[in-house]
Scaffold this motif. Structure first.
Motif, PDB file in Angstrom:
ATOM      1  N   MET A  67       0.741  -1.176  -0.051  1.00 36.59           N
ATOM      2  CA  MET A  67      -0.076  -0.126  -0.086  1.00 36.59           C
ATOM      3  C   MET A  67       0.864   1.294  -0.130  1.00 36.59           C
ATOM      4  N   ASN A  68       0.575   2.210  -1.024  1.00 35.88           N
ATOM      5  CA  ASN A  68       1.279   3.546  -0.919  1.00 35.88           C
ATOM      6  C   ASN A  68       0.705   4.333   0.256  1.00 35.88           C
ATOM      7  N   THR A  69       1.604   5.144   0.860  1.00 34.63           N
ATOM      8  CA  THR A  69       1.114   6.016   1.890  1.00 34.63           C
ATOM      9  C   THR A  69       0.870   7.445   1.137  1.00 34.63           C
ATOM     10  N   HIS A  70      -0.210   7.853   1.497  1.00 32.04           N
ATOM     11  CA  HIS A  70      -0.768   9.151   0.906  1.00 32.04           C
ATOM     12  C   HIS A  70      -1.463   9.817   2.286  1.00 32.04           C
ATOM     13  N   SER A  71      -1.650  11.039   1.863  1.00 32.38           N
ATOM     14  CA  SER A  71      -1.912  12.038   3.050  1.00 32.38           C
ATOM     15  C   SER A  71      -3.248  12.956   2.530  1.00 32.38           C
ATOM     16  N   THR A  72      -4.154  13.210   3.210  1.00 31.05           N
ATOM     17  CA  THR A  72      -5.355  14.240   2.985  1.00 31.05           C
ATOM     18  C   THR A  72      -5.333  15.188   3.826  1.00 31.05           C
ATOM     19  N   ILE A  73      -5.874  16.486   3.600  1.00 30.71           N
ATOM     20  CA  ILE A  73      -6.591  17.354   4.378  1.00 30.71           C
ATOM     21  C   ILE A  73      -7.958  17.263   4.003  1.00 30.71           C
ATOM     22  N   GLU A  74      -8.826  17.193   5.016  1.00 28.57           N
ATOM     23  CA  GLU A  74     -10.224  17.121   5.017  1.00 28.57           C
ATOM     24  C   GLU A  74     -10.814  18.192   5.392  1.00 28.57           C
TER      25      GLU A  74
ATOM     26  N   VAL B 283      -5.407  16.167  -1.500  1.00 20.47           N
ATOM     27  CA  VAL B 283      -4.309  14.877  -1.468  1.00 20.47           C
ATOM     28  C   VAL B 283      -2.911  15.987  -1.506  1.00 20.47           C
ATOM     29  N   ILE B 284      -2.234  15.652  -0.395  1.00 15.52           N
ATOM     30  CA  ILE B 284      -1.019  16.432  -0.455  1.00 15.52           C
ATOM     31  C   ILE B 284       0.004  15.152  -0.104  1.00 15.52           C
ATOM     32  N   ARG B 285       1.366  15.545  -0.413  1.00  9.20           N
ATOM     33  CA  ARG B 285       2.370  14.880   0.190  1.00  9.20           C
ATOM     34  C   ARG B 285       2.534  14.380   1.539  1.00  9.20           C
ATOM     35  N   PRO B 286       2.839  12.978   1.721  1.00  6.73           N
ATOM     36  CA  PRO B 286       2.968  12.665   3.236  1.00  6.73           C
ATOM     37  C   PRO B 286       3.786  13.194   3.855  1.00  6.73           C
ATOM     38  N   GLU B 287       4.768  13.727   3.445  1.00  9.02           N
ATOM     39  CA  GLU B 287       5.929  14.441   3.975  1.00  9.02           C
ATOM     40  C   GLU B 287       5.194  15.969   4.756  1.00  9.02           C
ATOM     41  N   GLN B 288       4.173  16.478   4.456  1.00 13.53           N
ATOM     42  CA  GLN B 288       3.687  17.380   4.902  1.00 13.53           C
ATOM     43  C   GLN B 288       2.803  16.991   6.026  1.00 13.53           C
ATOM     44  N   VAL B 289       2.500  15.829   6.424  1.00 11.61           N
ATOM     45  CA  VAL B 289       1.757  15.380   7.426  1.00 11.61           C
ATOM     46  C   VAL B 289       2.801  14.735   8.382  1.00 11.61           C
ATOM     47  N   LEU B 290       3.624  13.653   7.980  1.00 11.22           N
ATOM     48  CA  LEU B 290       4.415  12.958   8.796  1.00 11.22           C
ATOM     49  C   LEU B 290       5.608  13.860   8.954  1.00 11.22           C
TER      50      LEU B 290
ATOM     51  N   ARG C  17       6.432  23.158   7.873  1.00 13.63           N
ATOM     52  CA  ARG C  17       6.628  22.112   7.282  1.00 13.63           C
ATOM     53  C   ARG C  17       5.234  21.174   6.774  1.00 13.63           C
ATOM     54  N   VAL C  18       4.074  22.012   6.811  1.00 10.79           N
ATOM     55  CA  VAL C  18       2.637  21.538   6.540  1.00 10.79           C
ATOM     56  C   VAL C  18       2.233  22.294   5.399  1.00 10.79           C
ATOM     57  N   PHE C  19       0.870  21.821   4.867  1.00 12.94           N
ATOM     58  CA  PHE C  19       0.143  22.691   3.942  1.00 12.94           C
ATOM     59  C   PHE C  19      -0.475  23.757   4.828  1.00 12.94           C
ATOM     60  N   ASP C  20      -0.267  25.016   4.468  1.00 16.04           N
ATOM     61  CA  ASP C  20      -1.098  26.119   5.101  1.00 16.04           C
ATOM     62  C   ASP C  20      -2.592  26.183   4.414  1.00 16.04           C
ATOM     63  N   TYR C  21      -3.668  25.599   4.948  1.00 15.32           N
ATOM     64  CA  TYR C  21      -5.009  25.659   4.346  1.00 15.32           C
ATOM     65  C   TYR C  21      -5.621  26.881   4.543  1.00 15.32           C
ATOM     66  N   ASP C  22      -5.373  27.878   5.613  1.00 12.77           N
ATOM     67  CA  ASP C  22      -5.977  28.749   5.771  1.00 12.77           C
ATOM     68  C   ASP C  22      -6.003  29.853   4.539  1.00 12.77           C
TER      69      ASP C  22
ATOM     70  N   ALA D 120      -4.082  26.468  -8.058  1.00 16.14           N
ATOM     71  CA  ALA D 120      -3.062  27.395  -7.841  1.00 16.14           C
ATOM     72  C   ALA D 120      -2.080  26.902  -6.853  1.00 16.14           C
ATOM     73  N   TYR D 121      -2.434  25.840  -5.928  1.00 11.89           N
ATOM     74  CA  TYR D 121      -1.298  25.350  -5.031  1.00 11.89           C
ATOM     75  C   TYR D 121      -0.761  24.101  -5.482  1.00 11.89           C
ATOM     76  N   PRO D 122       0.864  24.393  -5.819  1.00 15.15           N
ATOM     77  CA  PRO D 122       1.387  23.100  -6.335  1.00 15.15           C
ATOM     78  C   PRO D 122       1.397  21.867  -5.360  1.00 15.15           C
ATOM     79  N   ASP D 123       1.067  21.987  -3.952  1.00 21.69           N
ATOM     80  CA  ASP D 123       1.179  20.970  -3.072  1.00 21.69           C
ATOM     81  C   ASP D 123       0.108  20.311  -2.992  1.00 21.69           C
ATOM     82  N   VAL D 124      -1.368  20.885  -3.695  1.00 13.00           N
ATOM     83  CA  VAL D 124      -2.204  19.917  -3.949  1.00 13.00           C
ATOM     84  C   VAL D 124      -2.272  19.062  -5.119  1.00 13.00           C
ATOM     85  N   LEU D 125      -2.168  17.787  -4.845  1.00 13.32           N
ATOM     86  CA  LEU D 125      -1.747  16.666  -5.966  1.00 13.32           C
ATOM     87  C   LEU D 125      -2.871  16.349  -6.412  1.00 13.32           C
ATOM     88  N   ALA D 126      -4.087  16.323  -5.995  1.00 15.31           N
ATOM     89  CA  ALA D 126      -5.530  15.725  -6.351  1.00 15.31           C
ATOM     90  C   ALA D 126      -6.310  16.114  -5.330  1.00 15.31           C
ATOM     91  N   LEU D 127      -7.726  16.087  -5.539  1.00 19.76           N
ATOM     92  CA  LEU D 127      -8.752  16.729  -4.644  1.00 19.76           C
ATOM     93  C   LEU D 127     -10.188  15.853  -5.137  1.00 19.76           C
TER      94      LEU D 127
END
Length: 141
Positions: free
Chosen positions: A1-8, A38-45, A53-58, A89-96
């Motif tokens: 299983m691939n590691t993936h991260s999301t902001i919900e 969907v963001i890179r796991p490195e922005q959560v772990l 170090r994280v995606f700023d969603y504000d 517009a946010y390159p850190d967003v990989l999918a949604l």
């Protein structure tokens, strides 16, 4: 299983003027947004605690509020399209995945919504088009 991260983002009540209604129609009093990024796991772990170090969603939430209040929309789909463009517009967003629903639908009950998942290649195509000339409609995958 691939590691993936999301902001919900769930059940965000947005103030939007959507639709055209006759005198006997049920007019929705709320619109609700669900958004999964969907963001890179490195922005959560992360190896240290820090906003750098994280995606700023504000800022994205502020932009969503601005788009929702930007005027009258005939359709939920148009507002959703504009929100997808904002996410692109946010390159850190990989999918949604985005869903927008209204309530009530009839006599004080029910909700009606639209949902779409946008993959990475589709977001990349949106990113390659300059913002002023972006089409209103997504090009088919």
């Amino acid at each position: 299983m691939n590691t993936h991260s999301t902001i919900e983002l769930r059940d965000l009540r947005i103030e939007a003027d959507i639709g055209t209604y006759g005198p006997d129609d049920t007019v929705p009093d709320h619109h609700w947004l669900d958004l999964t990024l969907v963001i890179r796991p490195e922005q959560v772990l992360i190896d240290a605690d820090g906003m750098d170090r994280v995606f700023d969603y504000d800022p994205l939430v502020v932009e969503i509020d601005r788009l929702a209040r930007d005027g009258h929309y005939e359709t939920q789909e148009r507002l959703m399209t504009r929100i997808v463009q904002a996410c692109a517009a946010y390159p850190d967003v990989l999918a949604l995945e985005i869903g927008l629903r209204k309530t009530p639908v009839r006599q004080g009950s029910g909700s009606l919504g639209v949902r779409v998942a946008v993959d990475g290649p589709t977001l990349d195509r949106w990113r390659s088009v300059p913002a002023p000339s972006r089409p209103d409609r997504c090009a088919p995958g």
